[in-house]
Design an enzyme around this catalytic site. Structure first.
Site, short mmCIF file in Angstrom:
data_model
loop_
_atom_site.label_atom_id
_atom_site.label_comp_id
_atom_site.label_asym_id
_atom_site.label_seq_id
_atom_site.Cartn_x
_atom_site.Cartn_y
_atom_site.Cartn_z
N TYR A 179 53.59 14.17 -93.15
CA TYR A 179 54.10 14.12 -94.54
C TYR A 179 55.54 13.64 -94.57
CZ TYR A 179 54.60 15.86 -99.40
OH TYR A 179 54.78 15.98 -100.76
N SER A 210 59.07 17.05 -104.23
CA SER A 210 58.91 16.84 -102.79
C SER A 210 59.35 15.46 -102.34
CB SER A 210 57.46 17.11 -102.37
OG SER A 210 57.22 18.50 -102.32
N TRP A 260 41.66 15.30 -110.04
CA TRP A 260 42.52 14.11 -109.91
C TRP A 260 41.62 12.87 -109.72
CZ3 TRP A 260 47.32 14.07 -106.07
CH2 TRP A 260 48.08 12.90 -106.29
N TRP A 279 50.58 21.76 -111.09
CA TRP A 279 50.49 21.88 -109.63
C TRP A 279 51.56 22.78 -109.02
CZ3 TRP A 279 55.19 20.28 -107.84
CH2 TRP A 279 55.90 19.35 -108.62
N LYS A 317 48.62 24.66 -97.23
CA LYS A 317 49.93 25.06 -97.77
C LYS A 317 50.23 26.47 -97.28
CE LYS A 317 53.56 25.11 -100.54
NZ LYS A 317 54.63 24.09 -100.62
N GLU A 320 55.63 29.58 -99.28
CA GLU A 320 56.56 28.45 -99.37
C GLU A 320 56.42 27.83 -100.76
OE1 GLU A 320 56.20 25.69 -96.11
OE2 GLU A 320 56.49 27.25 -94.60
N ASP A 373 56.51 25.30 -104.07
CA ASP A 373 56.11 23.92 -104.37
C ASP A 373 57.26 23.12 -104.97
OD1 ASP A 373 53.37 24.31 -103.65
OD2 ASP A 373 53.10 25.39 -105.53
C1 BGC Z 1 57.27 20.40 -99.37
C2 BGC Z 1 57.49 20.41 -97.89
C3 BGC Z 1 56.88 21.66 -97.28
C4 BGC Z 1 55.44 21.79 -97.68
C5 BGC Z 1 54.81 23.07 -97.20
C6 BGC Z 1 55.81 20.56 -99.69
O1 BGC Z 1 55.64 20.69 -101.06
O2 BGC Z 1 57.75 19.20 -99.92
O3 BGC Z 1 58.87 20.39 -97.64
O4 BGC Z 1 56.97 21.62 -95.89
O5 BGC Z 1 55.31 21.74 -99.09
O6 BGC Z 1 55.37 24.18 -97.82
#
Ligand code: BGC
Length: 349
Positions: free
Chosen positions: A70, A82, A169, A269, A297, A301, A303
């Protein structure tokens, strides 16, 4: 394949660091259980590439290490949250400084099995968001970059899945064939690499695997999308891939899809409020097209940031159905993690 998705120590440490600040013993215990669930590792910057070698070194032969590729130039062209480190036009750097060293690390550990998800959202954005300048100008880098990744990472210990968005989508009647055409075109441009097994869907997404009636079946435009869940989507797009000459198996992100009915619109999202951890990774899917349900995911963490004054703020992260406050994409959000735990199905102890 019969391997277990590796519970990597990067995510486990994120969780254990967070649990060190928690006093509730039941949350600590549940958090420790999540740390044992196999979850993909995102190599979202060049700086994180050394993790490929260290994570492969800790992967036992019973396991398969999951990695998300990514870092395309002009990343996340239809949103802001992102946007990545490489600007549109830096395809040469993407190849030499990102893909090549990852390929070298994987080559150096030929006995470790790896599953790669290739560039979430990139090709789907080219199908539906070509009207945006950011996406049309990134189109050539995306197509060449994904093709180069597929070609270069085509190693015997690797299983690759090209990201195909989700049912809300590319599942629209008007998007299915163009979506399949884009995926097969790039797959063929890469020389039809043997280690491409098919597609990933619902990455960082919220859709149910199977829901009756479909979550958005009463929406005014529901008649134009027959892919009301990921099962219908996979079973609609995979035959088109096959006809186009591409391998058509799928893996589905079930990491955060335990609860439906939370989004005001299918396209929402960002940090959906009320979500819960979904079905744990398994190769027992009940669908011959689906190799595995996986966690992609890392739950907890973010979004994207909810701070409207911050860089990379995207208005989707300020919608009423988005959890707030939330830090920058990829950063830890403890309150969100605890919400995912509380709403998990199946539950955590
Ligand atoms: C972020 C990344 C992150 C990933 C997993 C993405 O939305 O841009 O920086 O590593 O999510 O959390």
């Amino acid at each position: 394949m019969g391997r277990t998705l590796h519970a990597n120590s990067v995510y486990a440490k994120e969780i254990s660091d967070a649990m060190a600040n928690v006093t509730d013993a039941s949350i600590q215990a549940a958090g420790a259980a999540v740390a044992k669930v196999g979850t993909f590792l995102w190599i979202d910057t060049i700086a994180r590439i050394p993790l490929v070698a260290t994570m492969m070194a800790e992967t036992p032969c019973t396991d398969i290490m999951g990695i998300v590729i990514y870092d395309l130039p002009g990343r996340d062209c239809a949103a802001k949250a992102s946007n990545g480190e490489l600007a549109t036009g830096s395809l040469a750097k993407y190849k030499s400084d990102y893909i090549d060293p990852i390929a070298a690390a994987i080559k150096a550990a030929p006995n470790v099995a790896v599953a790669l998800i290739i560039e979430p959202d990139s090709l789907p954005n080219l199908v539906t968001n070509a009207n945006l300048t950011t996406c049309s100008s990134a189109s050539s880098d995306y197509q060449s970059g994904v093709a180069y990744a597929l070609e270069t990472l085509n190693l015997p210990n690797v299983a690759m899945y090209i990201d195909a968005g989700h049912g809300g989508w590319l599942g629209w009647d008007a998007n299915l064939q163009p979506g399949a055409d884009m995926l097969t075109k790039v797959y063929k441009a890469a020389g039809s690499p043997k280690q491409v097994f098919g597609i990933s869907t619902n990455v960082a997404g919220w859709n149910a695997w199977s829901a009756n009636p479909g979550e958005f079946s009463t929406a005014s435009d529901a008649q134009y999308n027959k892919c009301q869940d990921e099962k219908r989507y996979v079973n609609a797009i995979c035959p088109l891939l096959n006809t186009g000459g591409m391998p058509n198996h799928a893996i589905i992100d079930t990491g955060r899809n335990a609860v439906q009915g939370l989004r005001n619109a299918w396209g929402d999202w960002c940090n959906v409020n009320g979500a819960g951890f979904g079905v744990r990774p398994t190769a027992t899917t009940g669908d011959p097209l689906v190799d595995a349900f996986v966690w992609v995911k890392p739950g907890g963490e973010s979004d994207g940031t909810s701070d409207a004054s911050a860089s990379r703020y995207d208005s989707f992260c300020g919608k009423p159905d988005a959890f707030s406050p939330a830090p920058q994409a990829g950063q830890w959000n403890e309150a969100y993690f605890e919400m995912l735990l509380k709403n998990a199905k199946p539950a955590f102890p």
